[in-house]
Design an enzyme around this catalytic site. Structure first.
Site, PDB file in Angstrom:
ATOM      1  CG  ASN A  11      -1.840   1.260   1.463  1.00 19.22           C
ATOM      2  OD1 ASN A  11      -1.614   2.322   0.498  1.00 19.22           O
ATOM      3  ND2 ASN A  11      -2.196   1.561   2.571  1.00 19.22           N
ATOM      4  CE  LYS A  13      -0.028   3.116   4.809  1.00 14.94           C
ATOM      5  NZ  LYS A  13       0.046   3.381   6.154  1.00 14.94           N
ATOM      6  CG  HIS A  97      -5.584   1.967   5.379  1.00 16.99           C
ATOM      7  ND1 HIS A  97      -5.292   2.893   6.354  1.00 16.99           N
ATOM      8  CD2 HIS A  97      -4.659   1.268   4.883  1.00 16.99           C
ATOM      9  CE1 HIS A  97      -4.214   2.760   6.586  1.00 16.99           C
ATOM     10  NE2 HIS A  97      -3.682   1.761   6.064  1.00 16.99           N
ATOM     11  CD  GLU A  99      -2.780   5.542   6.850  1.00 13.29           C
ATOM     12  OE1 GLU A  99      -2.714   5.582   5.558  1.00 13.29           O
ATOM     13  OE2 GLU A  99      -1.564   5.102   7.521  1.00 13.29           O
ATOM     14  CD  GLU A 169      -3.496  -2.612   7.370  1.00 12.37           C
ATOM     15  OE1 GLU A 169      -2.509  -2.735   6.823  1.00 12.37           O
ATOM     16  OE2 GLU A 169      -4.157  -1.567   7.168  1.00 12.37           O
ATOM     17  N   GLY A 175       2.622   2.080  10.706  1.00  5.52           N
ATOM     18  CA  GLY A 175       3.447   3.299  10.808  1.00  5.52           C
ATOM     19  C   GLY A 175       4.304   3.675  11.880  1.00  5.52           C
ATOM     20  CB  SER A 215       5.105  -1.919  11.956  1.00  3.00           C
ATOM     21  OG  SER A 215       4.768  -0.578  12.187  1.00  3.00           O
TER      22      SER A 215
HETATM   23  P1  PGA Z   1       2.917   0.319   7.698  1.00  2.55           P
HETATM   24  O1  PGA Z   1       1.328   0.609   6.931  1.00  2.55           O
HETATM   25  O2  PGA Z   1       3.300  -0.938   6.996  1.00  2.55           O
HETATM   26  O3  PGA Z   1       3.825   1.513   7.191  1.00  2.55           O
HETATM   27  O4  PGA Z   1       2.596   0.159   9.115  1.00  2.55           O
HETATM   28  C1  PGA Z   1       0.633  -0.422   6.866  1.00  2.55           C
HETATM   29  C2  PGA Z   1      -0.842   0.077   6.356  1.00  2.55           C
HETATM   30  O5  PGA Z   1      -1.195   0.983   6.448  1.00  2.55           O
HETATM   31  O6  PGA Z   1      -1.312  -0.666   5.453  1.00  2.55           O
END
Ligand code: PGA
Length: 259
Positions: A11, A13, A97, A99, A169, A175, A215
């Site tokens: 992903n 982003k 997601h 976010e 998640e 992140g 992560s």
């Molecule tokens: P990350 O993000 O691997 O940077 O933690 C995962 C995601 O948001 O799908």
């Protein structure tokens, strides 16, 4: 023994211009050794889908989108429809997601409309669920996830459920560099599979792809993929550079499922 195909999804982003996306994919494809039991997916920004489509069409790498409008078409400034995404090469769409939920205020009801819209156009939704840190600490992890699953899958038939990917998640792991331990993730994945069995029956539950995200990196991919109910990963930060994403795709299999 279950033989679910692994799905390794990146992903991106809001990173990479079309040019940067093309450069990544060229390098990545040069170094990738395709394996039939592993599916690789890249979800770039929508502006990169069109340029990546011809590069990936005859490759083992699939394309996905990060978001979709719940509407077919119309006066919805700034939105992108499922039909447009499909025409631009997307096969999957990430729905809900954290976010999108937490920064852009997407509700379970809206996420459900997006899941249905994705399916309506023959695309595969990746429905994201996950608890916040305070919810985990308050012992509400499963209550939160169950609600997100139940609402997100409202009105979905058993036939449609076969096309849905679930991504667990935990918000506190995204992140932050702090991943859920494989055991913590496995426990939630088992509960998700049980939920799917109750809702859609055993066959759907056993064949469902359940991803872990938060992560994921070269250092923890092998142990995550060794868990029986972790069928793949959704990778943010570590999918942005070729060596790191390649290492994740080339995880060392310790899994009994033989993936
Ligand atoms: P990350 O993000 O691997 O940077 O933690 C995962 C995601 O948001 O799908």
């Amino acid at each position: 023994m279950r033989m679910r195909k692994a799905l390794i999804a990146g992903n991106w982003k809001m990173y990479k211009t079309p040019e940067e996306s093309v450069q990544f994919v060229r390098e990545f494809l040069q170094q990738l050794t395709p394996r039939s039991e592993r599916e690789v997916l890249i979800c770039p920004p929508a502006t990169s889908l069109g340029v990546l489509k011809p590069l990936l069409e005859k490759s083992p790498v699939h394309l996905g989108a990060q978001n979709v409008s719940p509407e077919d078409e119309g006066a919805f400034t700034g939105e992108i429809s499922a039909r447009m995404l499909k025409a631009s090469g997307a096969e999957y769409v990430i729905c809900g997601h954290s976010e999108r939920r937490n920064i852009f205020g997407e509700t379970d009801e809206l996420v459900n409309r997006k899941v249905k819209q994705t399916l309506k156009y023959g695309l595969k939704p990746i429905l994201c669920v996950g608890e916040k840190l305070e919810e985990r600490e308050a012992g509400k992890t499963w209550t939160v996830i169950q609600k997100q699953l139940s609402a997100g899958l409202t009105g979905i038939t058993r036939e449609q459920a076969a096309e849905v990917v679930i991504a667990y998640e935990p918000v506190w792991a995204i992140g932050t560099g702090k991943n859920a331990t494989p055991q913590v993730a496995e426990e939630v994945h088992q509960s998700i599979r049980n939920f799917l069995e109750e809702r859609f029956g055993r066959e759907i539950a056993e064949t469902a792809t359940i991803l872990y995200g938060g992560s994921v990196k070269p250092e923890n991919i092998d142990e995550l993929m060794a868990e029986a109910d972790i069928d793949g990963v959704l990778v943010g930060t570590a999918s942005l550079t070729v060596p790191s994403f390649l290492r994740i795709v080339n995880y060392q299999s310790k899994s009994q499922a033989g993936r």
